[in-house]
Enzyme design. Structure first.
Site, PDB file in Angstrom:
ATOM      1  N   ARG A 103      17.647  -3.925  16.597  1.00  0.00           N
ATOM      2  CA  ARG A 103      16.623  -4.068  17.694  1.00  0.00           C
ATOM      3  C   ARG A 103      17.349  -4.431  19.056  1.00  0.00           C
ATOM      4  NH1 ARG A 103      11.367  -7.589  16.215  1.00  0.00           N
ATOM      5  NH2 ARG A 103      12.822  -9.254  16.497  1.00  0.00           N
ATOM      6  N   THR A 107      13.657  -4.611  24.800  1.00  0.00           N
ATOM      7  CA  THR A 107      12.593  -3.748  24.318  1.00  0.00           C
ATOM      8  C   THR A 107      12.022  -3.803  22.893  1.00  0.00           C
ATOM      9  OG1 THR A 107      14.192  -2.055  23.788  1.00  0.00           O
ATOM     10  CG2 THR A 107      13.848  -2.142  26.187  1.00  0.00           C
ATOM     11  N   ASP A 199      15.403 -15.704  12.126  1.00  0.00           N
ATOM     12  CA  ASP A 199      16.204 -14.424  12.124  1.00  0.00           C
ATOM     13  C   ASP A 199      16.887 -14.166  10.603  1.00  0.00           C
ATOM     14  OD1 ASP A 199      18.720 -12.631  12.531  1.00  0.00           O
ATOM     15  OD2 ASP A 199      17.953 -12.704  14.492  1.00  0.00           O
ATOM     16  N   ASP A 202      20.826 -13.513  10.589  1.00  0.00           N
ATOM     17  CA  ASP A 202      21.568 -14.648  10.805  1.00  0.00           C
ATOM     18  C   ASP A 202      21.653 -15.550   9.656  1.00  0.00           C
ATOM     19  OD1 ASP A 202      22.338 -13.493  13.438  1.00  0.00           O
ATOM     20  OD2 ASP A 202      20.855 -14.827  14.391  1.00  0.00           O
TER      21      ASP A 202
HETATM   22  C1  PRP Z   1      15.713  -7.414  12.202  1.00  0.00           C
HETATM   23  C2  PRP Z   1      15.259  -7.505  10.694  1.00  0.00           C
HETATM   24  C3  PRP Z   1      14.726  -5.842  10.632  1.00  0.00           C
HETATM   25  C4  PRP Z   1      14.124  -5.900  12.042  1.00  0.00           C
HETATM   26  C5  PRP Z   1      12.732  -6.087  12.136  1.00  0.00           C
HETATM   27  O1  PRP Z   1      17.089  -6.816  12.304  1.00  0.00           O
HETATM   28  O2  PRP Z   1      16.291  -7.226   9.697  1.00  0.00           O
HETATM   29  O3  PRP Z   1      15.498  -4.831  10.341  1.00  0.00           O
HETATM   30  O4  PRP Z   1      14.809  -6.897  12.791  1.00  0.00           O
HETATM   31  O5  PRP Z   1      12.042  -5.841  13.266  1.00  0.00           O
HETATM   32  P1  PRP Z   1      11.065  -4.764  13.679  1.00  0.00           P
HETATM   33  O6  PRP Z   1      10.177  -4.689  12.557  1.00  0.00           O
HETATM   34  O7  PRP Z   1      10.696  -5.302  14.985  1.00  0.00           O
HETATM   35  O8  PRP Z   1      12.097  -3.736  13.932  1.00  0.00           O
HETATM   36  P2  PRP Z   1      18.036  -7.123  13.546  1.00  0.00           P
HETATM   37  O9  PRP Z   1      17.390  -5.838  14.626  1.00  0.00           O
HETATM   38  O10 PRP Z   1      17.860  -8.439  13.910  1.00  0.00           O
HETATM   39  O11 PRP Z   1      19.167  -6.754  13.282  1.00  0.00           O
HETATM   40  P3  PRP Z   1      20.077  -7.503  11.908  1.00  0.00           P
HETATM   41  O12 PRP Z   1      19.492  -7.273  10.519  1.00  0.00           O
HETATM   42  O13 PRP Z   1      21.466  -6.741  12.160  1.00  0.00           O
HETATM   43  O14 PRP Z   1      20.152  -8.607  12.272  1.00  0.00           O
HETATM   44  N1  URA Z   2      13.819  -9.809  12.583  1.00  0.00           N
HETATM   45  C1  URA Z   2      13.849 -11.086  11.943  1.00  0.00           C
HETATM   46  O1  URA Z   2      14.978 -11.324  11.356  1.00  0.00           O
HETATM   47  N2  URA Z   2      12.886 -12.263  11.914  1.00  0.00           N
HETATM   48  C2  URA Z   2      11.812 -11.893  12.368  1.00  0.00           C
HETATM   49  O2  URA Z   2      10.726 -12.775  12.431  1.00  0.00           O
HETATM   50  C3  URA Z   2      11.625 -10.544  13.055  1.00  0.00           C
HETATM   51  C4  URA Z   2      12.548  -9.638  13.002  1.00  0.00           C
END
Ligand code: PRP
Ligand code: URA
Length: 208
Positions: A103, A107, A199, A202
Site C-alpha cells: 500500500r 494514498t 502492522d 511488521d
Molecule cells: C497490509 C496488509 C494488507 C494490506 C491491507 O499490507 O498485509 O495486505 O495492508 O490494507 P488494505 O486493505 O487497505 O489494502 P502492506 O501494504 O502494509 O504490506 P506488507 O504486507 O508488505 O507489510
Molecule cells: N495493514 C495492517 O497491517 N494493519 C492494519 O491495521 C491495516 C493494514
C-alpha cells in the site's frame, strides 16, 4: 452479494486475543497467525466437493472419498505468507500462488509488484489470504489478479476486517465470499484497523 462470515469460534477468539496484544513477541505472533489460518480453513472447507475413490486398507478394498478439486492458497505478500503454513497443515496437497501488493502509505492505493500462480487456479478452489482487510484495496486487486489468470471459484480468508474493507470487496467482487476471524470497528485516518493488531507484516517479520 457475497456471503460474509465471521468465524466466532472460542479457539480462534482466544488466539486472536494473543495476536492483538502489543506485548506478544514475534515468535508467538507468527505461530498464532498460522494456527488461526488453519482453524479458519478447517471451518470454511466443509462444503468443498469430494469424489469417490477406491483404496485398499490392510483388511480389504473399500470405496471412500477425497477432495475433487485442487485447492490453491494465494497469500498476498507479505503478511499473507504468515497464514500459509497453518493452512497447509490442514490441506497438505494445496498448491501456493503468490501475489505481491504494497500500500502506498499516503494514498493507501495498492501496487502489484509480483504475481506467480499455478495453472490449477483455473479449475481449483482459490483461497486468497491476507490477515488484514483494511480499505480492501489490496484484497480487491489480488482477486482481480487471480481472475485475470482464469480463477473462478475464489474465497477471501482474513483475520481482521472492518466495515470499509468488507464493503469495498463486496462492491468490487460480489461473487467472492469473505471469511474473517473478527470484524473490527473502523479504519483510522492513516488506514489502520481499530482496534486491530497494528502492522501485521511488521509484527510477523520483525521489521520496524
Ligand atoms: C497490509 C496488509 C494488507 C494490506 C491491507 O499490507 O498485509 O495486505 O495492508 O490494507 P488494505 O486493505 O487497505 O489494502 P502492506 O501494504 O502494509 O504490506 P506488507 O504486507 O508488505 O507489510
Ligand atoms: N495493514 C495492517 O497491517 N494493519 C492494519 O491495521 C491495516 C493494514
Amino acid at each position: 452479494m457475497a456471503k460474509v462470515t465471521i468465524l466466532n469460534h472460542p479457539l480462534i477468539d482466544h488466539k486472536m486475543t494473543i495476536i492483538r496484544d502489543k506485548n506478544t513477541n514475534t515468535k508467538s505472533f507468527r505461530e498464532n497467525v498460522n494456527e488461526i489460518g488453519g482453524l479458519i480453513t478447517y471451518e470454511i472447507t466443509r462444503d468443498l466437493p469430494t469424489k469417490e475413490v477406491e483404496v485398499e486398507t490392510p483388511i480389504t478394498k473399500t470405496i471412500t472419498r477425497q477432495l475433487a478439486k485442487d485447492v490453491i492458497i494465494v497469500p498476498i505478500l507479505r503478511a499473507g505468507l504468515g497464514m500459509v503454513d497453518g493452512i497447509q497443515m490442514i490441506i497438505p496437497t494445496a498448491k501456493v500462488g503468490h501475489v505481491g501488493m504494497y500500500r502506498d502509505e499516503e494514498t493507501l492505493e495498492p501496487h502489484e509488484y509480483y504475481a506467480k500462480f499455478p495453472n490449477e487456479i483455473v479449475d481449483g478452489t482459490v483461497l486468497v489470504v491476507d490477515p488484514m482487510l483494511a480499505t480492501g484495496g489490496s484484497a480487491s486487486a489480488a482477486i482481480t489478479a487471480v481472475k485475470k489468470r482464469g480463477a473462478k471459484d475464489i474465497r477471501y480468508v482474513g483475520l481482521v476486517g472492518c466495515p470499509e474493507g468488507v464493503e469495498r470487496l463486496n462492491a468490487d467482487h460480489p461473487d467472492v465470499d469473505i471469511y474473517l476471524a473478527a470484524m473490527d470497528e473502523k479504519l483510522n485516518d492513516v488506514g489502520y484497523i481499530v482496534p486491530g493488531l497494528g502492522d501485521c507484516g511488521d509484527r510477523l517479520f520483525g521489521t520496524k
